[in-house]
Design a protein around this motif. Structure first.
Motif, PDB file in Angstrom:
ATOM      1  N   PRO A 205      14.000  -2.650  -5.886  1.00 61.61           N
ATOM      2  CA  PRO A 205      14.035  -1.516  -4.960  1.00 61.61           C
ATOM      3  C   PRO A 205      14.928  -1.803  -3.762  1.00 61.61           C
ATOM      4  CG  PRO A 205      11.968  -2.700  -4.740  1.00 61.61           C
ATOM      5  CD  PRO A 205      12.672  -3.290  -5.928  1.00 61.61           C
ATOM      6  N   ALA A 206      15.605  -0.758  -3.280  1.00 65.37           N
ATOM      7  CA  ALA A 206      16.473  -0.905  -2.121  1.00 65.37           C
ATOM      8  C   ALA A 206      15.622  -1.026  -0.865  1.00 65.37           C
ATOM      9  CB  ALA A 206      17.402   0.302  -2.017  1.00 65.37           C
ATOM     10  N   PRO A 207      15.787  -2.102  -0.090  1.00 67.98           N
ATOM     11  CA  PRO A 207      14.971  -2.257   1.132  1.00 67.98           C
ATOM     12  C   PRO A 207      15.139  -1.095   2.106  1.00 67.98           C
ATOM     13  CG  PRO A 207      16.090  -4.315   0.578  1.00 67.98           C
ATOM     14  CD  PRO A 207      16.666  -3.268  -0.318  1.00 67.98           C
ATOM     15  N   ALA A 208      16.369  -0.575   2.231  1.00 68.10           N
ATOM     16  CA  ALA A 208      16.580   0.546   3.151  1.00 68.10           C
ATOM     17  C   ALA A 208      15.812   1.778   2.695  1.00 68.10           C
ATOM     18  CB  ALA A 208      18.081   0.858   3.253  1.00 68.10           C
ATOM     19  N   GLY A 209      15.773   2.018   1.395  1.00 71.40           N
ATOM     20  CA  GLY A 209      15.034   3.169   0.880  1.00 71.40           C
ATOM     21  C   GLY A 209      13.543   3.039   1.110  1.00 71.40           C
ATOM     22  N   LEU A 210      13.001   1.840   0.872  1.00 68.58           N
ATOM     23  CA  LEU A 210      11.573   1.633   1.125  1.00 68.58           C
ATOM     24  C   LEU A 210      11.262   1.768   2.611  1.00 68.58           C
ATOM     25  CD1 LEU A 210      10.748  -1.382  -1.230  1.00 68.58           C
ATOM     26  CD2 LEU A 210      10.176   1.025  -1.546  1.00 68.58           C
ATOM     27  N   GLY A 211      12.145   1.228   3.465  1.00 68.69           N
ATOM     28  CA  GLY A 211      11.927   1.370   4.893  1.00 68.69           C
ATOM     29  C   GLY A 211      11.932   2.818   5.324  1.00 68.69           C
ATOM     30  N   ARG A 212      12.807   3.630   4.735  1.00 65.92           N
ATOM     31  CA  ARG A 212      12.854   5.051   5.054  1.00 65.92           C
ATOM     32  C   ARG A 212      11.553   5.742   4.613  1.00 65.92           C
ATOM     33  NH1 ARG A 212      16.700   6.298   1.948  1.00 65.92           N
ATOM     34  NH2 ARG A 212      18.326   5.545   3.370  1.00 65.92           N
ATOM     35  N   ALA A 213      11.037   5.378   3.457  1.00 68.67           N
ATOM     36  CA  ALA A 213       9.804   5.993   2.963  1.00 68.67           C
ATOM     37  C   ALA A 213       8.621   5.695   3.877  1.00 68.67           C
ATOM     38  CB  ALA A 213       9.514   5.506   1.541  1.00 68.67           C
ATOM     39  N   PHE A 214       8.488   4.450   4.320  1.00 67.60           N
ATOM     40  CA  PHE A 214       7.354   4.101   5.173  1.00 67.60           C
ATOM     41  C   PHE A 214       7.546   4.610   6.602  1.00 67.60           C
ATOM     42  CE2 PHE A 214       6.943   0.700   1.872  1.00 67.60           C
ATOM     43  CZ  PHE A 214       5.743   1.174   1.356  1.00 67.60           C
ATOM     44  N   LEU A 215       8.790   4.727   7.067  1.00 66.59           N
ATOM     45  CA  LEU A 215       9.028   5.324   8.373  1.00 66.59           C
ATOM     46  C   LEU A 215       8.615   6.798   8.378  1.00 66.59           C
ATOM     47  CD1 LEU A 215      10.188   5.344  11.251  1.00 66.59           C
ATOM     48  CD2 LEU A 215      12.447   5.809  10.243  1.00 66.59           C
ATOM     49  N   LEU A 216       8.943   7.517   7.312  1.00 60.01           N
ATOM     50  CA  LEU A 216       8.543   8.916   7.219  1.00 60.01           C
ATOM     51  C   LEU A 216       7.028   9.050   7.118  1.00 60.01           C
ATOM     52  CD1 LEU A 216      11.349  10.211   4.836  1.00 60.01           C
ATOM     53  CD2 LEU A 216      11.035  10.799   7.243  1.00 60.01           C
ATOM     54  N   ALA A 217       6.366   8.090   6.477  1.00 60.68           N
ATOM     55  CA  ALA A 217       4.905   8.110   6.441  1.00 60.68           C
ATOM     56  C   ALA A 217       4.323   7.923   7.839  1.00 60.68           C
ATOM     57  CB  ALA A 217       4.383   7.026   5.497  1.00 60.68           C
ATOM     58  N   PHE A 218       4.925   7.034   8.619  1.00 60.86           N
ATOM     59  CA  PHE A 218       4.482   6.843  10.004  1.00 60.86           C
ATOM     60  C   PHE A 218       4.668   8.124  10.823  1.00 60.86           C
ATOM     61  CE2 PHE A 218       5.978   5.896  14.344  1.00 60.86           C
ATOM     62  CZ  PHE A 218       4.803   5.405  14.885  1.00 60.86           C
ATOM     63  N   LEU A 219       5.812   8.794  10.673  1.00 69.02           N
ATOM     64  CA  LEU A 219       6.053  10.033  11.400  1.00 69.02           C
ATOM     65  C   LEU A 219       5.081  11.122  10.964  1.00 69.02           C
ATOM     66  CD1 LEU A 219       9.958  10.104  11.384  1.00 69.02           C
ATOM     67  CD2 LEU A 219       8.432   9.431  13.250  1.00 69.02           C
ATOM     68  N   ALA A 220       4.742  11.156   9.682  1.00 70.07           N
ATOM     69  CA  ALA A 220       3.755  12.128   9.216  1.00 70.07           C
ATOM     70  C   ALA A 220       2.400  11.889   9.870  1.00 70.07           C
ATOM     71  CB  ALA A 220       3.633  12.057   7.692  1.00 70.07           C
TER      72      ALA A 220
END
Length: 469
Positions: free
Chosen positions: A173-188
């Motif tokens: 998995p791309a680290p940047a993609g995973l970081g984006r997914a968890f950042l959006l979860a935090f914003l949610a």
């Protein structure tokens, strides 16, 4: 030649946009009412702590920040008017468009490993279109205090799609993609309480659609790790809320799964399947909703004959997801005839439209395009019927606002009108001026419990007629 399909699709896009506008139009032009009035009156104060103290937002700071920004754009001298409320509702409709885009992307990503890209693309596009014209989101868009929940859905759906994109690309998995997914979860999590569903959603997607070539043990282990990481991101806002938010917003929302909620849940399931606003559209709305449901689910029954294992699991998972989506507000009622309270079914309606997008596009023939084209106008008509009573309620409050301002002028009152539901309750008034009115008003000077608040006049309904004479 590549521009030809786009030119052919443009008229359809315009026609669909007009249909969406017509479905939501009755509720967009009226002023605020109900819980929105108290929330707008509570948009006051300065500093980070004020973001956690806005009523009816559950102490979610990004939801409050969005409304503070809207106030700075659409109001003069921080005075709310019916026209300003229209702009807020248009913003909510724009957020719903983003939610639909996120749903389209997520459904496509989740189904591509199972159905192929063409079927997954059709299912995602159809699910997004159904969400925009479905009656239940039409009941939620006018509710200004649901801004945070709409934002939470937008961040959560795009975050889940980002997770699948990162897990489906390459061996690692791309680290940047995973970081984006968890950042959006935090914003949610900073926006709304429905973000609590993201950890199990992330885990399900990781196990079912992310790198399917792995063994079952490997997928379950990575799903558990993903759920734990997502739960940390979603709950991170609690560390701030426990210090800055009022006492009633300092705990997690309890899941209201108790016996008294069972009949209410059964009624909500009926509304999800047949969203017919009888009070607004009459008895004809029931066969219309039933006909639309039959068109949307019929292809799945046909496809189930060739792949019974896949479709039986899909339907069971879809039903379980719908019931889980109803847990968070299980003790609140949605009325069957008027659909009052249907705004609490927004999350369930997203799950419903995702499943209907899959079922109606299950057969790769002419029906994949024809059935959605037949269904969308019916749902838009039902959504228009849901929007009409909401618009009438807002216009009734607007009329009361005009009458009461005239009465205040006749009495020579130069204070601030505050709209409240119950004059016995303490009002969360701040130093900012507001022009908000209520069904119940009374006469009073400065609030002794809040000396910095503006003066308000509360006039009982029995005195209103005499005051206007």
């Amino acid at each position: 030649m590549e521009d030809a399909p786009r030119r052919l699709a443009l008229p359809w896009v315009i026609a669909f946009g007009l249909l969406v506008a017509w479905a939501h139009a009755p509720s967009l032009t009226a002023g605020p009412f109900g819980d929105d009035l108290e929330m707008l009156a509570g948009l006051s104060g300065k500093g980070p702590a004020s973001l956690f103290r806005v009523p009816h937002l559950d102490g979610r700071p990004l939801a409050a920040l969005s409304l503070f920004l809207s106030r700075s754009i659409w109001t003069e001298a921080k005075v709310w008017t019916p026209q300003a409320a229209t702009w807020l509702r248009l913003e909510n409709l724009a957020v719903l468009l983003v939610v639909a885009a996120g749903l389209r992307r997520l459904v496509r990503r989740a189904l591509t490993p199972w159905l192929g890209d063409d079927s997954a693309r059709a299912a995602g596009l159809t699910a997004a279109a159904l969400l925009l014209v479905h009656p239940l989101p039409a009941a939620a868009v006018p509710q200004l205090h649901l801004r945070g929940e709409l934002l939470a859905l937008a961040f959560g759906l795009f975050g889940a799609a980002a997770l699948l994109r990162a897990r489906q690309q390459g061996a690692r998995p791309a680290p940047a993609g995973l970081g984006r997914a968890f950042l959006l979860a935090f914003l949610a999590g900073m926006c709304g309480r429905w973000a609590l569903y993201l950890p199990p959603l992330y885990a399900l997607l990781e196990a079912a659609s992310g790198r399917r070539f792995r063994t079952s043990a490997q997928r379950l282990r990575s799903a558990a790790v993903t759920a734990l990481a997502c739960a940390v991101c979603v709950s991170a806002e609690y560390a701030l809320r426990v210090r800055l938010a009022p006492d009633e917003a300092q705990t997690f929302q309890e899941l209201s799964a108790h016996l008294m909620a069972i009949p209410l849940t059964a009624e909500k399931v009926g509304i999800l399947l047949l969203p017919a606003p009888l009070d607004a559209l009459g008895p004809l709305s029931i066969p219309a909703a039933l006909f639309a449901l039959a068109l949307l689910v019929h292809p799945a029954f046909v496809a189930g004959r060739t792949a019974p294992r896949f479709w039986s699991r899909t339907v069971l998972g879809w039903g379980a997801a719908l019931l889980l989506a109803l847990l968070l507000d299980a003790d609140t009622r949605a009325a069957s005839f008027s659909l009052a309270g249907a705004e609490n079914l927004l999350l369930a309606s997203v799950v419903l439209c995702a499943g209907l997008g899959v079922t109606v596009t299950a057969i790769p023939d002419l029906r994949r395009r024809l059935l959605p084209l037949l269904t969308v106008p019916i749902l838009a008509w039902l959504a228009h019927g849901v929007s009409e009573p909401i618009g009438e309620a807002g216009r009734a409050v607007d009329a009361a606002r005009d009458d009461l301002e005239a009465a205040a002028e006749a009495r020579g009152f130069r204070g601030t009108w505050i709209l409240v539901e119950d004059p016995q309750e303490e009002l969360p008034l701040g130093p900012d001026p507001s022009v908000l009115l209520s069904r119940r008003l009374a006469v009073g000077g400065p609030d002794r419990r809040n000396p910095g608040a503006p003066q308000g006049v509360v006039l009982p309904p029995a005195d209103l007629g005499r005051a206007l004479c």
